[in-house]
Design an enzyme around this catalytic site. Structure first.
Site, PDB file in Angstrom:
ATOM      1  N   TYR A  55      -0.036 -47.138  11.129  1.00  0.00           N
ATOM      2  CA  TYR A  55       1.215 -46.852  11.844  1.00  0.00           C
ATOM      3  C   TYR A  55       2.320 -46.575  10.831  1.00  0.00           C
ATOM      4  O   TYR A  55       2.625 -47.427   9.983  1.00  0.00           O
ATOM      5  CB  TYR A  55       1.609 -48.013  12.745  1.00  0.00           C
ATOM      6  CG  TYR A  55       2.931 -47.795  13.454  1.00  0.00           C
ATOM      7  CD1 TYR A  55       3.078 -46.741  14.345  1.00  0.00           C
ATOM      8  CD2 TYR A  55       4.019 -48.630  13.228  1.00  0.00           C
ATOM      9  CE1 TYR A  55       4.289 -46.519  14.999  1.00  0.00           C
ATOM     10  CE2 TYR A  55       5.230 -48.421  13.871  1.00  0.00           C
ATOM     11  CZ  TYR A  55       5.355 -47.361  14.755  1.00  0.00           C
ATOM     12  OH  TYR A  55       6.548 -47.136  15.392  1.00  0.00           O
ATOM     13  N   HIS A  57       6.189 -42.827  15.800  1.00  0.00           N
ATOM     14  CA  HIS A  57       7.130 -42.485  16.865  1.00  0.00           C
ATOM     15  C   HIS A  57       8.270 -41.670  16.264  1.00  0.00           C
ATOM     16  O   HIS A  57       8.676 -41.897  15.123  1.00  0.00           O
ATOM     17  CB  HIS A  57       7.685 -43.748  17.525  1.00  0.00           C
ATOM     18  CG  HIS A  57       6.675 -44.506  18.312  1.00  0.00           C
ATOM     19  ND1 HIS A  57       5.977 -45.577  17.787  1.00  0.00           N
ATOM     20  CD2 HIS A  57       6.208 -44.345  19.574  1.00  0.00           C
ATOM     21  CE1 HIS A  57       5.133 -46.049  18.701  1.00  0.00           C
ATOM     22  NE2 HIS A  57       5.264 -45.319  19.790  1.00  0.00           N
TER      23      HIS A  57
END
Length: 296
Positions: A112, A153
């Protein structure tokens, strides 16, 4: 590379920034962050991102080995960073687990990206590409074959960053309304994912019509056309139906994969077949012989 403008800047502000032309990345050095870099990294993040991070976050990324924190150095100054965390599937949130297929196993790893940024003066020199490529190279090495995806994101309005990730083969995964809180205002975000080492998305009957993917594509196109509300209102019924069906299928699929029901069923079926096959074959053979005798 594309610039990472986390919010729209005025033309006058952009004109004040004098870009530094490196042209030759051999002048650049890469090294991991250390606790002595906290203040410099803090200044870089303030320059690059609208999100304010607490002091503890900077302490973690510069000292905790669970983070892959790489810095680009030019003339002894940090001009870019990438911070990523390698997570186990079992430690992901339910929403994050949608990134990879649960059939990969509970101990599958996922990368991530928490942060990727370059100071304004050093943008468009390939520094972000160099940092990202280094992370991807690390996670696709022989020692990291258990890592199946890299995701992140990004603000839905950050078109430059979105274009950059799409050029790097990241795919739009889902739409997250009100994901960010910036200056007291909620902002929408997208999740982008890059599958590596044979990793893949959850396979479902309605995978091509995955609810989040459809929602993301329509919202993304609507943002460009400035008619998001109109599109959503016109498609409210169809979205409700898709959400209902895919949620049920996704729940069944995830439950089956996580509890190994498929493997257990196949194993039991094989054992039963090995146990009863000789008897079934003998009965079939006897019945065939009886029928042949009767016919004769």
């Amino acid at each position: 590379m594309d610039t990472f403008n986390w919010y729209l800047e005025k033309t006058s502000t952009l004109q004040q920034i004098k870009p530094v032309g490196l042209y030759d990345l051999s002048n650049l050095q890469l090294r991991f962050l250390c606790p002595q870099d906290i203040n410099e990294v803090n200044a870089l993040c303030v320059d690059c991102f609208p999100v304010e991070y607490p002091r503890s976050w900077y302490e973690d990324i510069t000292s905790n080995p669970k983070f892959y924190s790489l810095a680009a150095i030019h003339k002894s100054t940090i001009v870019g960073i990438i911070v990523a965390e390698i997570k186990l599937y079992i430690k992901l949130t339910p929403k994050e687990r949608e990134v990879v297929s649960p059939s990969a196993g509970k101990f599958t790893q996922v990368g991530y990206i928490l942060s990727l940024g370059v100071t304004k003066a050093y943008r468009r020199n390939g520094i972000a590409s160099l940092l990202l490529d280094n992370l991807v190279s690390h996670l696709t090495s022989a020692e990291s074959q258990n890592c199946k995806a890299i995701f992140l994101h990004v603000l839905s309005s950050n078109s430059s960053a979105i274009s950059f990730y799409e050029r790097k083969s990241f795919r739009l995964h889902s739409f997250h309304p009100y994901y960010y809180m910036i200056n007291g205002i909620n902002k929408d975000g997208f999740a982008y994912v890059l599958y590596i080492n044979g990793g893949h998305q959850q396979w479902m009957i309605l995978y091509p019509f995955k609810q989040n993917l459809i929602f993301s594509i329509i919202v993304k196109s609507s943002i460009k056309a400035n008619n998001t509300k109109l599109v959503l209102l016109n498609n409210i019924t169809i979205f409700s139906l898709i959400y209902m069906i895919t949620d049920v299928l996704k729940y069944i699929y995830t439950t089956v994969c996580e509890f190994g029901v498929v493997r257990w069923t196949i194993s039991k079926a094989r054992k039963a077949a090995r146990r009863f096959w000789p008897r079934i074959r003998r009965i079939a053979s006897q019945n065939t012989s009886t029928i042949m005798i009767d016919c004769s």
